[in-house]
Every structure is written in structure tokens, then in C-alpha cells.
Design a protein around this motif. Structure first.
Motif, PDB file in Angstrom:
ATOM      1  N   ARG A 181      95.341  21.642 120.274  1.00 45.64           N
ATOM      2  CA  ARG A 181      95.321  22.066 121.669  1.00 45.64           C
ATOM      3  C   ARG A 181      96.706  21.943 122.285  1.00 45.64           C
ATOM      4  N   CYS A 226      93.240  14.073 123.531  1.00 47.19           N
ATOM      5  CA  CYS A 226      93.073  14.857 122.306  1.00 47.19           C
ATOM      6  C   CYS A 226      93.168  13.966 121.076  1.00 47.19           C
ATOM      7  N   SER A 233      97.555  17.293 119.253  1.00 52.15           N
ATOM      8  CA  SER A 233      98.108  17.638 120.561  1.00 52.15           C
ATOM      9  C   SER A 233      99.449  18.345 120.396  1.00 52.15           C
TER      10      SER A 233
END
Length: 262
Positions: A181, A226, A233
């Protein structure tokens, strides 16, 4: 015949670290790799440079086809010396790591791994820092491979915006992470950073210690959230100092005409 991309590899855990050798072995298929790394661990150096001591470059035997150089300085020294004295052409990519330990949240500011990536970015070169959330010298980096190859291939193909580099942190999970992400660095701080001790002569000394405090543990948009949920991340970091003046700082546009002492 088209020239292969040139990839400069740096780190802060030293040229001898397992993380950098794993990284090199995966990058060879993407281009010509040259590694320029410190001669000893330089964690916590951020973007420090050596200003008073002489720097020395030692050529080491190639590793899996990569040229290897050892520098008696900081991670940023390594990138600067590579650019000015080692490389015979401008690199297409700077990759730093893989760091032994997380560089998420405020840790990015202290990180020598990210210092090297930011220095590459300051040279106008697409740059990435990779870290694994495991400090062990013998950490298992196999779970990093998919993320490293995906991101490196993508950056070589599409580039990065000017002044932006990537801070990639990979959680140390039993199975390789299956999700990445783009997120923001979480707000946090270190508590009780230095502990006090007494040596045999009765003098006080201090050693770095402390516990990281996440100030927003429930914010699903942050790197720490995350990582704690097994997600890689990716944080975009800017070295662009041309920050727009918002209305909150409108006062900075003008100076008073006269000054009076209290």
C-alpha cells in the motif's frame, strides 16, 4: 545494442551485510549493478557527510557479477563518491538496503538507508530505500524479493516524480506479504531514548534504548498500521525544499518596516 540500466546500490549496514547481498543478487537481471557501501555499520547516520576525516575507497572482488566498493564513510558519502569518482556513467536507479530493521514513521529521518536514497534523489536519480522489520544479522530476506523486483521493475519503466524517492518497509511475516500500500508515515515518537548507567569508576554513561510510541495506532492509512497487519508500506518521500507557502504562513511574506526593542 542498447546499454543495460546502471543500478547503484548502497546501504547503512555495511558492504558485508546479508541484506545488501540479497538485494544485489536480485537486481542483476535488471541491469549492471555497482555496490558502494560503508566498511562498517552506519545506522542512524541520516544524510550525514564526512567533513574532516579522509575517505578511502577499497575495491573488493565482484559479487554475482556486481562491482563492489567499500568506503570508510557514511551512506551519503558512498553515493557522493560513487557519483563523482567511481561510476563511469550516470546511474539510472539508486537502491538502498535491504536494511536490517524498520525505517517506518519518524525512523525515516534517522535512517542511513534512507539518507542514501535521498542523496540519490537529490542528484535527480530515481531512488528507493528497502527495509525489513527484522534486526537480526541473519534475517530471512526471501519474503522481500517480490516487492523488490516489482518496485524496481516499475521504477525503471515509469520513473518517479522529480524530487520524490520511495521508502519501502516490508514486514517480517511467516509467509511472504501479498499486499503493498502507498501510505503516510505515522505520527509517533521514541520514549525513554537513552538509559543511564554507572561504570566501575562511578561515572555516568548513556546507551540508546527506548520504545517507539505510535500516536495513531488505529489509522489505517499509515505505514505502521500496514506493517502491523502484514502489509508492505510504500511512502513517497520528498527532498524538494521548494515548499509552497500556505495561508497559515501568510505572515512570512512581509517584514515589519521598523523594529523596536522591548
Amino acid at each position: 545494442m542498447k546499454q543495460r540500466p546502471l543500478i547503484l546500490v548502497a546501504n547503512d549496514d555495511s558492504i558485508h551485510a546479508k541484506g545488501v547481498k540479497e538485494l544485489i543478487s536480485w537486481l542483476n537481471k535488471y541491469g549492471d549493478v555497482v555496490a558502494v557501501c560503508p566498511d562498517a555499520p552506519r545506522s542512524g547516520q541520516s544524510m550525514a557527510i564526512t567533513v574532516s576525516d579522509p575517505l578511502r575507497i577499497t575495491t573488493l572482488p565482484d559479487f554475482e557479477g556486481a562491482k563492489m566498493y567499500m568506503v570508510s564513510g557514511t551512506p551519503v558519502d558512498c553515493v557522493k563518491l560513487a557519483m563523482h569518482h567511481i561510476l563511469d556513467r550516470r546511474p539510472d536507479l539508486v537502491v538502498s538496503g535491504i536494511n536490517h530493521g524498520s525505517n517506518a514513521s519518524v525512523n525515516e529521518l534517522y535512517s542511513g538507508t534512507m539518507g542514501a536514497a535521498c542523496e540519490g534523489c537529490a542528484f535527480g536519480i530515481p531512488s528507493i530505500g528497502f527495509s525489513l522489520t527484522d534486526h537480526s544479522p541473519d534475517a530471512d530476506f526471501s519474503g522481500c524479493r517480490s516487492a523488490v523486483e516489482t518496485i524496481v521493475a516499475g521504477v525503471l519503466r515509469f520513473g518517479l516524480p522529480e524530487g520524490i524517492c520511495l521508502n519501502v518497509n516490508i514486514p517480517n511475516t511467516p509467509e511472504p506479504p501479498k499486499e503493498m500500500r502507498i501510505c503516510t508515515p505515522c505520527r509517533g515518537h521514541w520514549n525513554d531514548e537513552y538509559r543511564e548507567y554507572i561504570d566501575p569508576s562511578g561515572r555516568k554513561f548513556y546507551l540508546l534504548s527506548g520504545e517507539f510510541i505510535n500516536d495513531e495506532p488505529d489509522n489505517e492509512m499509515t505505514d505502521q498500521w500496514c506493517l502491523s497487519h502484514g502489509i508492505i508500506s510504500v511512502v513517497a518521500t520528498s527532498v524538494n525544499r521548494d515548499i509552497p507557502i500556505t495561508e497559515s504562513f501568510a505572515w512570512i511574506r512581509t517584514l515589519p518596516q521598523t523594529y523596536t526593542e522591548a
